[in-house]
Design an enzyme around this catalytic site. Structure first.
Site, PDB file in Angstrom:
ATOM      1  N   HIS A  64      87.603   6.476 -19.400  1.00 27.84           N
ATOM      2  CA  HIS A  64      87.316   5.868 -18.102  1.00 27.84           C
ATOM      3  C   HIS A  64      87.830   6.682 -16.914  1.00 27.84           C
ATOM      4  O   HIS A  64      87.435   6.442 -15.786  1.00 27.84           O
ATOM      5  CB  HIS A  64      87.957   4.469 -18.077  1.00 27.84           C
ATOM      6  CG  HIS A  64      87.414   3.535 -17.056  1.00 27.84           C
ATOM      7  ND1 HIS A  64      86.072   3.267 -16.888  1.00 27.84           N
ATOM      8  CD2 HIS A  64      88.049   2.759 -16.127  1.00 27.84           C
ATOM      9  CE1 HIS A  64      85.899   2.385 -15.920  1.00 27.84           C
ATOM     10  NE2 HIS A  64      87.082   2.075 -15.435  1.00 27.84           N
ATOM     11  N   ASP A  66      84.059   6.043 -22.759  1.00 27.04           N
ATOM     12  CA  ASP A  66      84.313   5.147 -21.629  1.00 27.04           C
ATOM     13  C   ASP A  66      84.095   3.680 -21.997  1.00 27.04           C
ATOM     14  O   ASP A  66      83.156   3.336 -22.722  1.00 27.04           O
ATOM     15  CB  ASP A  66      83.346   5.508 -20.496  1.00 27.04           C
ATOM     16  CG  ASP A  66      83.860   5.158 -19.119  1.00 27.04           C
ATOM     17  OD1 ASP A  66      84.488   4.105 -18.973  1.00 27.04           O
ATOM     18  OD2 ASP A  66      83.608   5.961 -18.196  1.00 27.04           O
ATOM     19  N   SER A  84      85.017   2.616 -11.324  1.00 28.95           N
ATOM     20  CA  SER A  84      85.143   1.300 -11.942  1.00 28.95           C
ATOM     21  C   SER A  84      84.709   0.210 -10.960  1.00 28.95           C
ATOM     22  O   SER A  84      83.587   0.250 -10.453  1.00 28.95           O
ATOM     23  CB  SER A  84      86.581   1.116 -12.445  1.00 28.95           C
ATOM     24  OG  SER A  84      86.674   0.079 -13.372  1.00 28.95           O
TER      25      SER A  84
END
Length: 307
Positions: free
Chosen positions: A287, A260, A120
């Protein structure tokens, strides 16, 4: 080595503008002095989250003898918190976090030979770090990290539109009023998180720890990102590395999940512009593929790291 298979410590991290002593807290699985394989440094997301939700990567040590280093980036977790810097976009910068990473690498004496995995925001930071040409970096894993926030926000907008209209209206109501700290706003966020951030039921306790830390101190997240994954009003709103991707010359693995929040469009510039790149998508994940498809994820990463 501790009974739990890891050691922890703190590193002095000098940031003159704070006017105080600041520290970076870290956790190491494995023996860095007597190692069989190159160590892997894990960069957590947020910004302003904590390392806990990355801890499944410790499997790489127990199963593949890859030492894994976790740390809480400054402003979060067990590292120094600076709530007085809330809203200070000049202070909370990519440059600050790159300096902290370099400080960690030198302290642990691995700056001459290491791999890097970011998830991320951690992937965004890893990509930025790679453009500085660190001589000791060998392999790079960019997990669910966008090449630009413009692409990320487009992904979020499309996914928000799939939520029930009632939830969309509730979110907009509090965003328009500037009252995103209201419990009802946080409650309305949950369907998005369950669908596009972590689909495991129940979610890992390590992930919930991160949400708890954000409640305790949202300084970094609010300043750089905003109040939620889809209401981005912080300093990263205009961030992009798209034009600088060719500066990254390391072997790179891209990963994301089928569901995601960082969709394929967010990763496409990396795939198009990197010189040495492989892209793996996890079909049952959102994710957090390193939890949602844990065993396969570790196999993919270990294979890429040539173990």
């Amino acid at each position: 080595m501790s009974a739990g298979g890891f050691t922890t410590g703190e590193i002095d991290f000098i940031v003159p503008s704070t006017g105080q002593a600041t520290k970076t807290w870290y956790k190491v699985y494995g023996d860095l002095a007597n190692r069989k394989n190159r160590p892997l440094v894990a960069l957590h997301g947020g910004p302003g989250v904590v390392h806990d939700y990355m801890l499944s990567l410790s499997d790489l040590w127990t199963k593949n003898e890859i030492p894994v280093i976790f740390y809480d980036q400054i402003g979060g977790g067990e590292s120094t918190h600076l709530p007085e810097k809330n809203g200070d976009g000049d202070f909370w910068s990519v440059k600050l976090f790159i300096a902290e990473l370099n400080n960690l690498l030198k302290h642990l004496k691995i700056d001459e030979d290491f791999d890097l995995l970011g998830n991320s925001w951690g992937a965004m930071l890893a990509a930025e770090f790679a453009t500085t040409k660190p001589k000791g970096l060998k392999n790079l894993v960019l997990a669910s990290g966008p090449a630009s926030m413009e692409l990320f926000m487009a992904s979020q907008k499309e996914k928000l539109a799939r939520l029930p209209q009632e939830i969309q209206d509730t979110l907009k109501k509090y965003e328009d009023a500037g009252t995103t700290d209201d419990p009802e706003y946080k409650k309305a966020m949950m369907p998005f998180l369950v669908e596009y951030v972590c689909r495991l039921k129940p979610p890992p306790a390590e992930f919930m720890v991160c949400l708890d830390w954000l409640e305790k101190d949202p300084t970094v997240y609010y300043t750089m990102n905003g109040p939620s994954e889809f209401h981005i009003i912080g300093t990263l709103k205009t961030w992009s590395i798209v034009d600088r991707i060719p500066e990254i010359t390391y072997r790179t693995l891209l990963t994301n999940g089928r569901y995601d929040e960082v969709d394929d469009n967010c990763l496409q510039p990396f795939f198009d512009k990197l010189q040495k790149v492989k892209w793996i998508q996890f079909s049952e994940s959102s994710h957090l593929a390193h939890w949602e498809e844990r065993d396969r994820y570790m196999e993919v990463v270990a294979h890429f790291l040539e173990v």
